[in-house]
Design a protein around this motif. Structure first.
Motif, PDB file in Angstrom:
ATOM      1  N   MET A 181     -13.458 -20.112   8.387  1.00 20.44           N
ATOM      2  CA  MET A 181     -14.564 -19.440   7.686  1.00 20.44           C
ATOM      3  C   MET A 181     -15.703 -19.123   8.646  1.00 20.44           C
ATOM      4  O   MET A 181     -16.307 -18.050   8.565  1.00 20.44           O
ATOM      5  CB  MET A 181     -15.065 -20.290   6.526  1.00 20.44           C
ATOM      6  CG  MET A 181     -14.159 -20.234   5.325  1.00 20.44           C
ATOM      7  SD  MET A 181     -14.902 -20.975   3.873  1.00 20.44           S
ATOM      8  CE  MET A 181     -14.356 -22.654   4.063  1.00 20.44           C
ATOM      9  N   ALA A 182     -15.979 -20.030   9.565  1.00 20.67           N
ATOM     10  CA  ALA A 182     -17.015 -19.778  10.565  1.00 20.67           C
ATOM     11  C   ALA A 182     -16.632 -18.575  11.423  1.00 20.67           C
ATOM     12  O   ALA A 182     -17.468 -17.711  11.706  1.00 20.67           O
ATOM     13  CB  ALA A 182     -17.222 -21.019  11.436  1.00 20.67           C
ATOM     14  N   ALA A 183     -15.369 -18.504  11.814  1.00 19.64           N
ATOM     15  CA  ALA A 183     -14.905 -17.376  12.609  1.00 19.64           C
ATOM     16  C   ALA A 183     -15.020 -16.075  11.814  1.00 19.64           C
ATOM     17  O   ALA A 183     -15.421 -15.041  12.364  1.00 19.64           O
ATOM     18  CB  ALA A 183     -13.465 -17.591  13.056  1.00 19.64           C
ATOM     19  N   GLU A 184     -14.704 -16.119  10.534  1.00 23.67           N
ATOM     20  CA  GLU A 184     -14.798 -14.918   9.692  1.00 23.67           C
ATOM     21  C   GLU A 184     -16.251 -14.471   9.554  1.00 23.67           C
ATOM     22  O   GLU A 184     -16.531 -13.261   9.565  1.00 23.67           O
ATOM     23  CB  GLU A 184     -14.184 -15.193   8.316  1.00 23.67           C
ATOM     24  CG  GLU A 184     -14.201 -13.995   7.411  1.00 23.67           C
ATOM     25  CD  GLU A 184     -13.416 -12.804   7.936  1.00 23.67           C
ATOM     26  OE1 GLU A 184     -13.771 -11.657   7.579  1.00 23.67           O
ATOM     27  OE2 GLU A 184     -12.449 -12.992   8.692  1.00 23.67           O
ATOM     28  N   ILE A 185     -17.160 -15.395   9.428  1.00 29.61           N
ATOM     29  CA  ILE A 185     -18.588 -15.035   9.363  1.00 29.61           C
ATOM     30  C   ILE A 185     -18.998 -14.322  10.635  1.00 29.61           C
ATOM     31  O   ILE A 185     -19.711 -13.314  10.588  1.00 29.61           O
ATOM     32  CB  ILE A 185     -19.447 -16.290   9.118  1.00 29.61           C
ATOM     33  CG1 ILE A 185     -19.230 -16.796   7.695  1.00 29.61           C
ATOM     34  CG2 ILE A 185     -20.929 -15.990   9.375  1.00 29.61           C
ATOM     35  CD1 ILE A 185     -19.809 -18.173   7.429  1.00 29.61           C
ATOM     36  N   GLU A 186     -18.528 -14.803  11.768  1.00 26.59           N
ATOM     37  CA  GLU A 186     -18.857 -14.155  13.046  1.00 26.59           C
ATOM     38  C   GLU A 186     -18.294 -12.740  13.092  1.00 26.59           C
ATOM     39  O   GLU A 186     -18.965 -11.822  13.568  1.00 26.59           O
ATOM     40  CB  GLU A 186     -18.325 -14.977  14.221  1.00 26.59           C
ATOM     41  CG  GLU A 186     -19.190 -16.158  14.576  1.00 26.59           C
ATOM     42  CD  GLU A 186     -20.566 -15.739  15.042  1.00 26.59           C
ATOM     43  OE1 GLU A 186     -20.698 -14.997  16.023  1.00 26.59           O
ATOM     44  OE2 GLU A 186     -21.548 -16.175  14.407  1.00 26.59           O
ATOM     45  N   VAL A 187     -17.098 -12.548  12.602  1.00 32.83           N
ATOM     46  CA  VAL A 187     -16.496 -11.213  12.580  1.00 32.83           C
ATOM     47  C   VAL A 187     -17.333 -10.296  11.690  1.00 32.83           C
ATOM     48  O   VAL A 187     -17.614  -9.138  12.046  1.00 32.83           O
ATOM     49  CB  VAL A 187     -15.037 -11.270  12.082  1.00 32.83           C
ATOM     50  CG1 VAL A 187     -14.500  -9.887  11.758  1.00 32.83           C
ATOM     51  CG2 VAL A 187     -14.163 -11.951  13.121  1.00 32.83           C
ATOM     52  N   GLN A 188     -17.746 -10.788  10.540  1.00 33.82           N
ATOM     53  CA  GLN A 188     -18.532  -9.983   9.599  1.00 33.82           C
ATOM     54  C   GLN A 188     -19.903  -9.608  10.187  1.00 33.82           C
ATOM     55  O   GLN A 188     -20.433  -8.548   9.881  1.00 33.82           O
ATOM     56  CB  GLN A 188     -18.721 -10.721   8.278  1.00 33.82           C
ATOM     57  CG  GLN A 188     -17.435 -10.898   7.504  1.00 33.82           C
ATOM     58  CD  GLN A 188     -16.805  -9.580   7.103  1.00 33.82           C
ATOM     59  OE1 GLN A 188     -17.490  -8.657   6.708  1.00 33.82           O
ATOM     60  NE2 GLN A 188     -15.500  -9.508   7.233  1.00 33.82           N
ATOM     61  N   ARG A 189     -20.444 -10.449  11.018  1.00 30.26           N
ATOM     62  CA  ARG A 189     -21.740 -10.138  11.652  1.00 30.26           C
ATOM     63  C   ARG A 189     -21.642  -8.930  12.565  1.00 30.26           C
ATOM     64  O   ARG A 189     -22.607  -8.225  12.770  1.00 30.26           O
ATOM     65  CB  ARG A 189     -22.232 -11.328  12.454  1.00 30.26           C
ATOM     66  CG  ARG A 189     -22.812 -12.414  11.615  1.00 30.26           C
ATOM     67  CD  ARG A 189     -23.450 -13.464  12.473  1.00 30.26           C
ATOM     68  NE  ARG A 189     -24.090 -14.428  11.608  1.00 30.26           N
ATOM     69  CZ  ARG A 189     -24.118 -15.723  11.812  1.00 30.26           C
ATOM     70  NH1 ARG A 189     -23.542 -16.229  12.896  1.00 30.26           N
ATOM     71  NH2 ARG A 189     -24.715 -16.527  10.983  1.00 30.26           N
ATOM     72  N   ASP A 190     -20.465  -8.731  13.154  1.00 27.56           N
ATOM     73  CA  ASP A 190     -20.276  -7.611  14.081  1.00 27.56           C
ATOM     74  C   ASP A 190     -20.136  -6.271  13.368  1.00 27.56           C
ATOM     75  O   ASP A 190     -20.200  -5.232  13.994  1.00 27.56           O
ATOM     76  CB  ASP A 190     -19.041  -7.852  14.949  1.00 27.56           C
ATOM     77  CG  ASP A 190     -19.282  -8.902  16.005  1.00 27.56           C
ATOM     78  OD1 ASP A 190     -20.460  -9.211  16.273  1.00 27.56           O
ATOM     79  OD2 ASP A 190     -18.296  -9.427  16.550  1.00 27.56           O
ATOM     80  N   MET A 191     -19.909  -6.303  12.086  1.00 24.89           N
ATOM     81  CA  MET A 191     -19.675  -5.044  11.357  1.00 24.89           C
ATOM     82  C   MET A 191     -20.966  -4.388  10.943  1.00 24.89           C
ATOM     83  O   MET A 191     -21.985  -4.801  10.861  1.00 24.89           O
ATOM     84  CB  MET A 191     -18.823  -5.318  10.128  1.00 24.89           C
ATOM     85  CG  MET A 191     -17.466  -5.838  10.518  1.00 24.89           C
ATOM     86  SD  MET A 191     -16.471  -6.109   9.046  1.00 24.89           S
ATOM     87  CE  MET A 191     -14.904  -5.644   9.702  1.00 24.89           C
TER      88      MET A 191
END
Length: 70
Positions: free
Chosen positions: A60-70
């Motif tokens: 989930m932490a990794a997914e949050i980081e991915v979403q920040r880049d969008m």
């Protein structure tokens, strides 16, 4: 295993505080790879459930980081 737990918590806490730098992002990616190798090798039911939850938290932490880049 204790270090995996501590690392996952550290990365998740870092994500809550704000975006990770490139070094921490790379560490989180490596951690996810380690979890995928280690989880199938655990032969204790409780430990498997516990570390699956820890892995899910890191994911989930990794997914949050991915979403920040969008």
């Amino acid at each position: 295993m204790v270090m995996l737990d501590a690392d996952a918590f550290g990365y998740a806490l870092g994500v809550v505080k704000g975006p990770l730098n490139e070094q921490r992002r790379a560490g989180l990616t490596r951690l996810m790879t380690v979890f995928e190798r280690v989880l199938p090798a655990i032969d204790d039911e409780y430990a498997t459930r516990y570390y699956t939850h820890v892995r899910d938290m890191a994911a989930m932490a990794a997914e949050i980081e991915v979403q920040r880049d969008m």
